[in-house]
Design a protein around this motif. Structure first.
Motif: not given
Length: 261
Positions: A193, A196-197, A200, A221-222, A225-226, A228-229, A232
Motif C-alpha cells: 500500500q 503504491h502511494q 503515485l 498512474a494506470a 494501479h495495475s 498494486y492490484a 494485492r
C-alpha cells in the motif's frame, strides 16, 4: 513509445528530475543506515552474534546514501528536501512497520521479538529494493554516469536480502515460524500500500517537473494501479516466502568501499 527504459531515461536526462530522484533515494538510504546502526547498538544479549551483521547492513545503507549524493555532486547539483508524500521509510514507520524511532532513540536493549520484527520488515523492503535494482541494471547497468553505482548497490541489496532469508529461516527453525509468517504477511500488505502511494506521489512530482501531458500521466498512474492490484492479489506471496539463499553469511565481512563516481 512509453516504456520503463524511456521513462527512466527521461528522468535521468533532466537535472531537476534527476535531483529529486537521487535526493529521495539518498534520504531513504541514510534513514536505513541510522536505523540499522541503532538496532545494532541495542541488540539483546541473547542475539549479540547478529550485531556485526546489522552494523554491516547499516554501513551499506550509509554508503548508498553517499553514492547518490556523489551522483548529484558530479552534476553540480545539491540535494532537495524530500516531499513527505514521497518518503517511503517515514510512511512505513507511520503505518507501524519496523521498529518505532521512539524505541530506537532510547538506550534500552531491544527484545528478541523486536529483532524478529526488524528482520521480517527488512526481508520485505530489501525484496523491493533488490527488484528495483535488477530493473535499473537491465536498462542502465552499462550507463557511463550511473552504471557502476547501480551495480554496486544492487549487489549489496542482494546480500541484504540473502541475510534476511538466512536469519529468518534460522529463527523459524528455533520455533518462531508462525510468528515470522504472520509478521511477514502483515508487513507485506502494508508495504504494498505504501509503495503504491509513494509511486503515485513520485510520478506526480516528476510529471510536473518534466511537463508530462495529461494522457501520459494518466497512463503511468494506470500502470502503478495495475501493479498494486497484482501485488494485492498474488504478488505479496513472493515477499513472504523464505528460501535458503545461495549467498550464505552474506553480511559476514566488512562493508565494501563506495566507488569513485
Amino acid at each position: 513509445m512509453l516504456s520503463a527504459r524511456s521513462l527512466f531515461q527521461e528522468i535521468l536526462d533532466d537535472d531537476r528530475s534527476f535531483r529529486l530522484f537521487c535526493s529521495i533515494a539518498a534520504s531513504g538510504e541514510a534513514q536505513g543506515g541510522w536505523e540499522n546502526g541503532r538496532i545494532a547498538a541495542l541488540v539483546p544479549p541473547s542475539m549479540r552474534d547478529l550485531a556485526p551483521k546489522i552494523t554491516r547492513h547499516g554501513a551499506d545503507e550509509d554508503k548508498h546514501g553517499r553514492i547518490f549524493h556523489a551522483l548529484l555532486r558530479k552534476r553540480g547539483l545539491d540535494p532537495v528536501e524530500v516531499p513527505p508524500e514521497t518518503d517511503y521509510t517515514m510512511l512505513l514507520e507511520r503505518r507501524g512497520i519496523g521498529l518505532a524511532h521512539e524505541k530506537l532513540h532510547r538506550d534500552e536493549p531491544l527484545t528478541e521479538q523486536d529483532i524478529l520484527i526488524y528482520l521480517a520488515h527488512s526481508r520485505i523492503t530489501e525484496q523491493r529494493a533488490a527488484d528495483q535494482m535488477v530493473m535499473l541494471i537491465k536498462y542502465f547497468g552499462d550507463n557511463a554516469e550511473v552504471g557502476r553505482a547501480i551495480r554496486m548497490i544492487s549487489n549489496d541489496e542482494d546480500n541484504h536480502l540473502a541475510y534476511c532469508h538466512e536469519e529468518l529461516l534460522r529463527l523459524a527453525g528455533e520455533g518462531h515460524g508462525r510468528t515470522i509468517q504472520r509478521v511477514l504477511r502483515e508487513c507485506a500488505l502494508v508495504e504494498i500500500q505504501v509503495y503504491h502511494q509513494v509511486g503515485l506521489a513520485v510520478m506526480e512530482r516528476m510529471g510536473r517537473l518534466l511537463g508530462w501531458p495529461a494522457p501520459k500521466a494518466a497512463l503511468l498512474a494506470a500502470g502503478i494501479h495495475s501493479v498494486y492490484a497484482y501485488e494485492r492479489l498474488a504478488g505479496w506471496r513472493k515477499m513472504v516466502t523464505l528460501t535458503m539463499p545461495e549467498r550464505r553469511d552474506a553480511l559476514g565481512g566488512p562493508a565494501t568501499v563506495a566507488p569513485v563516481i
